[in-house]
Design a protein around this motif. Sequence first.
Motif, PDB file in Angstrom:
ATOM      1  N   GLN A 133       0.879  -1.173  -0.025  1.00 53.78           N
ATOM      2  CA  GLN A 133       0.188  -0.124  -0.168  1.00 53.78           C
ATOM      3  C   GLN A 133       0.934   1.413  -0.140  1.00 53.78           C
ATOM      4  O   GLN A 133       1.107   1.768   1.151  1.00 53.78           O
ATOM      5  N   PHE A 134       1.186   1.513  -0.985  1.00 54.77           N
ATOM      6  CA  PHE A 134       2.422   2.689  -1.366  1.00 54.77           C
ATOM      7  C   PHE A 134       1.841   3.955  -0.857  1.00 54.77           C
ATOM      8  O   PHE A 134       2.401   4.914  -0.123  1.00 54.77           O
ATOM      9  N   ASP A 135       0.571   4.270  -1.097  1.00 51.66           N
ATOM     10  CA  ASP A 135       0.079   5.545  -0.377  1.00 51.66           C
ATOM     11  C   ASP A 135      -0.043   5.811   0.896  1.00 51.66           C
ATOM     12  O   ASP A 135       0.556   6.705   1.632  1.00 51.66           O
ATOM     13  N   GLN A 139       2.417   8.309   3.240  1.00 50.33           N
ATOM     14  CA  GLN A 139       1.719   9.049   4.438  1.00 50.33           C
ATOM     15  C   GLN A 139       2.694   8.739   5.586  1.00 50.33           C
ATOM     16  O   GLN A 139       2.985  10.278   6.369  1.00 50.33           O
ATOM     17  N   ALA A 140       3.283   7.945   6.029  1.00 52.26           N
ATOM     18  CA  ALA A 140       3.759   7.652   7.304  1.00 52.26           C
ATOM     19  C   ALA A 140       5.119   8.239   7.001  1.00 52.26           C
ATOM     20  O   ALA A 140       5.754   8.896   7.892  1.00 52.26           O
ATOM     21  N   LEU A 264      15.130   9.574 -14.023  1.00 52.83           N
ATOM     22  CA  LEU A 264      14.108   8.997 -15.082  1.00 52.83           C
ATOM     23  C   LEU A 264      13.536   7.763 -14.629  1.00 52.83           C
ATOM     24  O   LEU A 264      12.320   7.772 -14.954  1.00 52.83           O
ATOM     25  N   ASN A 265      13.968   7.026 -13.658  1.00 55.39           N
ATOM     26  CA  ASN A 265      13.406   5.747 -13.306  1.00 55.39           C
ATOM     27  C   ASN A 265      12.630   5.692 -11.996  1.00 55.39           C
ATOM     28  O   ASN A 265      11.870   4.922 -11.735  1.00 55.39           O
ATOM     29  N   TRP A 266      12.893   6.791 -11.231  1.00 52.90           N
ATOM     30  CA  TRP A 266      12.226   6.806  -9.838  1.00 52.90           C
ATOM     31  C   TRP A 266      11.229   7.882  -9.717  1.00 52.90           C
ATOM     32  O   TRP A 266      11.595   9.193 -10.206  1.00 52.90           O
ATOM     33  N   ARG A 267      10.250   7.487  -9.094  1.00 58.22           N
ATOM     34  CA  ARG A 267       8.887   8.255  -9.152  1.00 58.22           C
ATOM     35  C   ARG A 267       8.427   8.363  -7.424  1.00 58.22           C
ATOM     36  O   ARG A 267       8.248   7.733  -6.945  1.00 58.22           O
ATOM     37  N   VAL A 268       8.658   9.716  -7.231  1.00 60.24           N
ATOM     38  CA  VAL A 268       8.408  10.107  -5.879  1.00 60.24           C
ATOM     39  C   VAL A 268       6.923   9.621  -5.599  1.00 60.24           C
ATOM     40  O   VAL A 268       6.112  10.304  -6.192  1.00 60.24           O
ATOM     41  N   LEU A 269       6.729   9.006  -4.492  1.00 60.95           N
ATOM     42  CA  LEU A 269       5.248   8.620  -3.938  1.00 60.95           C
ATOM     43  C   LEU A 269       4.530   9.583  -3.637  1.00 60.95           C
ATOM     44  O   LEU A 269       4.971  10.593  -2.941  1.00 60.95           O
TER      45      LEU A 269
END
Length: 269
Positions: A133-135, A139-140, A264-269
């Motif tokens: 659960q990435f979201d 949050q944490a 390019l490859n990492w997306r901040v959640l």
Amino acid sequence: MRYFVHIGYNGLKYNGWQRQPGVMNVQGVIEASLSQALKTPVAIIGCGRTDAHVHASQFFFHMDIANEWDFDLMFRLNKVLPHNISVFDIIPMDGLQHARFDAVLRSYDYFIHTYKDPFLHGLSSFYLLKDLQFDKMRQAVSILPNYKDYRAFCTSPDKYEHTICHVMSASLSTDTSGDRLRFQISSNRFLGKMIRIIMGQVLKIGRGVLSVDEFENYLITNRTPELITPAHPQGLYLSKVTYPYLNLPARTEFTSILQKQTDLNWRVL
């Protein structure tokens, strides 16, 4: 004269940075190599301590050398040191600056992969997990800079004079496939196993066995979780150490598998 030495090391084969009898440690290996090269006993002071099997893509230590050498010390050290320790710079200082006490910011990166990959073994922590659960994990992580006392996320809080840590930033990213995670955190100081304990709790949130509210409540009440489960050490890197008078970029990108083309490859959640 005092010198700062800028190094990096793969900690997989070592029982941490600190010199201790009977086990392989980074400090002892470097001191032995320096003493061999300079033909005199040399003691060094590191910018901090890393746990067993933890890596450092940027690390500093200082040493006091009475007589200047007349050869390329960095070349000689890199020749005699094992392949998992590299010397990047040797910097003469104009006073008695301290590698540990003068550091104002330390940053760590923690890498996780959720599929079995032999090429990431020892460089990233493997957790065979699905549908995290990435979201909620994000949050944490996002609330960490809101708190200063990290007594709850420390193995032995009573051994410290205080457990205040000024966390400046914390973030969680994933690669485009969602199979690899990267946790980044920066603070003026860290407590024993603090990052690995935090990451262990965040993974519990991702699995749905701990809520974000419960996680935050530990920080509010300074209550230690009943079951502390630190994340594996192999994915943790000390990645940046900053001083008021010295702010060098890291000389390594961890490994091309983990961090190449990061933007390019990492997306901040």
